[in-house]
Design a protein around this motif. Sequence first.
Motif, PDB file in Angstrom:
ATOM      1  N   UNK A 109       0.754  -1.193   0.201  1.00  6.19           N
ATOM      2  CA  UNK A 109       0.104   0.036   0.003  1.00  6.19           C
ATOM      3  C   UNK A 109       0.926   1.394  -0.121  1.00  6.19           C
ATOM      4  N   UNK A 110       2.128   1.140   0.520  1.00  3.19           N
ATOM      5  CA  UNK A 110       2.964   2.208   0.597  1.00  3.19           C
ATOM      6  C   UNK A 110       4.052   2.418  -0.767  1.00  3.19           C
ATOM      7  N   UNK A 111       4.748   1.654  -0.620  1.00 10.04           N
ATOM      8  CA  UNK A 111       5.886   1.603  -1.500  1.00 10.04           C
ATOM      9  C   UNK A 111       6.274   0.390  -2.262  1.00 10.04           C
ATOM     10  N   UNK A 112       5.819   0.080  -3.455  1.00  7.95           N
ATOM     11  CA  UNK A 112       5.928  -1.450  -4.136  1.00  7.95           C
ATOM     12  C   UNK A 112       7.417  -1.654  -4.274  1.00  7.95           C
ATOM     13  N   UNK A 113       8.202  -0.762  -4.082  1.00  9.87           N
ATOM     14  CA  UNK A 113       9.639  -1.218  -4.252  1.00  9.87           C
ATOM     15  C   UNK A 113       9.944  -1.841  -2.985  1.00  9.87           C
ATOM     16  N   UNK A 114       9.428  -1.626  -1.796  1.00 11.76           N
ATOM     17  CA  UNK A 114       9.540  -2.389  -0.439  1.00 11.76           C
ATOM     18  C   UNK A 114      10.826  -2.253   0.168  1.00 11.76           C
ATOM     19  N   UNK A 115      11.449  -1.138  -0.115  1.00 12.52           N
ATOM     20  CA  UNK A 115      12.635  -0.707   0.486  1.00 12.52           C
ATOM     21  C   UNK A 115      12.671   0.790   1.014  1.00 12.52           C
ATOM     22  N   UNK A 116      13.677   1.159   1.820  1.00 13.94           N
ATOM     23  CA  UNK A 116      13.565   2.309   2.558  1.00 13.94           C
ATOM     24  C   UNK A 116      14.981   3.240   2.027  1.00 13.94           C
ATOM     25  N   UNK A 117      14.902   4.574   1.806  1.00 13.66           N
ATOM     26  CA  UNK A 117      14.036   5.452   2.397  1.00 13.66           C
ATOM     27  C   UNK A 117      12.713   5.601   1.467  1.00 13.66           C
ATOM     28  N   UNK A 118      11.448   6.173   1.943  1.00 17.44           N
ATOM     29  CA  UNK A 118      10.760   6.649   1.080  1.00 17.44           C
ATOM     30  C   UNK A 118       9.922   7.881   1.777  1.00 17.44           C
ATOM     31  N   UNK A 119       9.583   8.522   1.016  1.00 18.73           N
ATOM     32  CA  UNK A 119       8.774   9.907   1.426  1.00 18.73           C
ATOM     33  C   UNK A 119       7.395   9.976   1.072  1.00 18.73           C
ATOM     34  N   UNK A 120       6.274  10.219   2.068  1.00 15.04           N
ATOM     35  CA  UNK A 120       4.959  10.432   1.813  1.00 15.04           C
ATOM     36  C   UNK A 120       4.920  11.895   2.063  1.00 15.04           C
ATOM     37  N   UNK A 121       4.423  12.536   0.846  1.00 15.38           N
ATOM     38  CA  UNK A 121       4.307  13.988   0.636  1.00 15.38           C
ATOM     39  C   UNK A 121       3.353  14.348  -0.339  1.00 15.38           C
ATOM     40  N   UNK A 122       2.503  15.464  -0.052  1.00 13.71           N
ATOM     41  CA  UNK A 122       1.340  15.757  -1.140  1.00 13.71           C
ATOM     42  C   UNK A 122       0.845  15.072  -1.900  1.00 13.71           C
ATOM     43  N   UNK A 123       0.336  13.769  -1.045  1.00 15.69           N
ATOM     44  CA  UNK A 123      -0.416  12.731  -1.873  1.00 15.69           C
ATOM     45  C   UNK A 123       0.044  11.871  -2.714  1.00 15.69           C
ATOM     46  N   UNK A 124       1.589  11.875  -2.444  1.00 19.32           N
ATOM     47  CA  UNK A 124       2.459  10.823  -3.469  1.00 19.32           C
ATOM     48  C   UNK A 124       3.456  10.322  -2.502  1.00 19.32           C
ATOM     49  N   UNK A 125       4.041   9.096  -2.961  1.00 20.00           N
ATOM     50  CA  UNK A 125       5.188   8.363  -2.297  1.00 20.00           C
ATOM     51  C   UNK A 125       6.284   8.544  -3.335  1.00 20.00           C
ATOM     52  N   UNK A 126       7.645   9.048  -2.819  1.00 20.75           N
ATOM     53  CA  UNK A 126       8.661   9.143  -3.614  1.00 20.75           C
ATOM     54  C   UNK A 126       9.798   8.283  -2.900  1.00 20.75           C
ATOM     55  N   UNK A 127      10.886   8.026  -3.733  1.00 22.64           N
ATOM     56  CA  UNK A 127      11.841   6.982  -3.224  1.00 22.64           C
ATOM     57  C   UNK A 127      13.264   7.315  -3.854  1.00 22.64           C
ATOM     58  N   UNK A 128      14.191   6.587  -3.290  1.00 24.02           N
ATOM     59  CA  UNK A 128      15.506   6.671  -3.987  1.00 24.02           C
ATOM     60  C   UNK A 128      16.333   7.965  -3.081  1.00 24.02           C
ATOM     61  N   UNK A 129      17.251   7.572  -2.247  1.00 24.95           N
ATOM     62  CA  UNK A 129      17.676   8.368  -1.316  1.00 24.95           C
ATOM     63  C   UNK A 129      18.349   9.663  -1.847  1.00 24.95           C
ATOM     64  N   UNK A 130      19.282   9.447  -3.007  1.00 22.99           N
ATOM     65  CA  UNK A 130      19.878  10.804  -3.398  1.00 22.99           C
ATOM     66  C   UNK A 130      18.885  11.634  -4.142  1.00 22.99           C
ATOM     67  N   UNK A 131      17.718  10.968  -4.742  1.00 17.64           N
ATOM     68  CA  UNK A 131      16.782  11.980  -5.343  1.00 17.64           C
ATOM     69  C   UNK A 131      16.023  12.571  -4.129  1.00 17.64           C
ATOM     70  N   UNK A 132      15.694  11.864  -2.880  1.00 13.92           N
ATOM     71  CA  UNK A 132      15.011  12.266  -1.768  1.00 13.92           C
ATOM     72  C   UNK A 132      15.645  13.574  -1.135  1.00 13.92           C
ATOM     73  N   UNK A 133      17.179  13.514  -1.151  1.00 13.47           N
ATOM     74  CA  UNK A 133      17.842  14.799  -0.487  1.00 13.47           C
ATOM     75  C   UNK A 133      17.694  15.945  -1.446  1.00 13.47           C
TER      76      UNK A 133
END
Length: 220
Positions: free
Chosen positions: A72-96
């Motif tokens: 229900x949250x992050x199909x990649x099933x790994x961390x980190x992920x970010x829940x923000x503004x109605x979406x889930x984002x992933x990949x640590x360098x992208x999230x920085x």
Amino acid sequence: MATAGVQEVLPPSLTSNSPQPPLFDGTTRLYTSYICPFAQRVWITRNYKGLQDKIELVGIDLQNRPAWYKEKVYPENKVPSLEHNGKILGESLDLIKYLDANFEGPSLIPTDPAKEEYGEQVIAHVDTFTKDLFTSLKGDAVQQASPAFDYLENALGKFDDGPFLLGQFSWVDVAYIPFVERFQTVFADVFKHDVTEGRPKLAAWIEVPGNLFLGLWKLH
């Protein structure tokens, strides 16, 4: 970073028996593992920018992770992920970079074109760097890891306006430091080897981020 030196009380990591927090209820959540160096990159970014009250930590037990996290949250099933503004984002360098662009607080991206260009070069090497360190543990670790640490020593000599990889503290330091500090500990404890020996710039660089994040994040 208004909260420097304040020890954050961490919520317990969620397991397969834990209920799912509400999804897309307006809360910004960082799904993380407290011991994962990839996840620590984004944790550091959050804390450096002083966003502890804006981004809620949700610890995930990677050895016994909840089924709902993948379903229900992050199909990649790994961390980190970010829940923000109605979406889930992933990949640590992208999230920085996402946190830096979308939240208040001191920026981690340099405005100097020369530093920005060099930063991209050093970031492009980080996956090779981490792979080489992990691979070194399968053989003569000290010898095999030496080129990786030499790379950092040389990279740290590019700018002379500070002890960091771009002179000023930036997302490039955040990308590397969780892995470097972890392997520094492993090499000292297991192989009785100081990775900073003969590498004065590396020694200074490790010491400053270590103090910078005192009380804000943990390796263990």
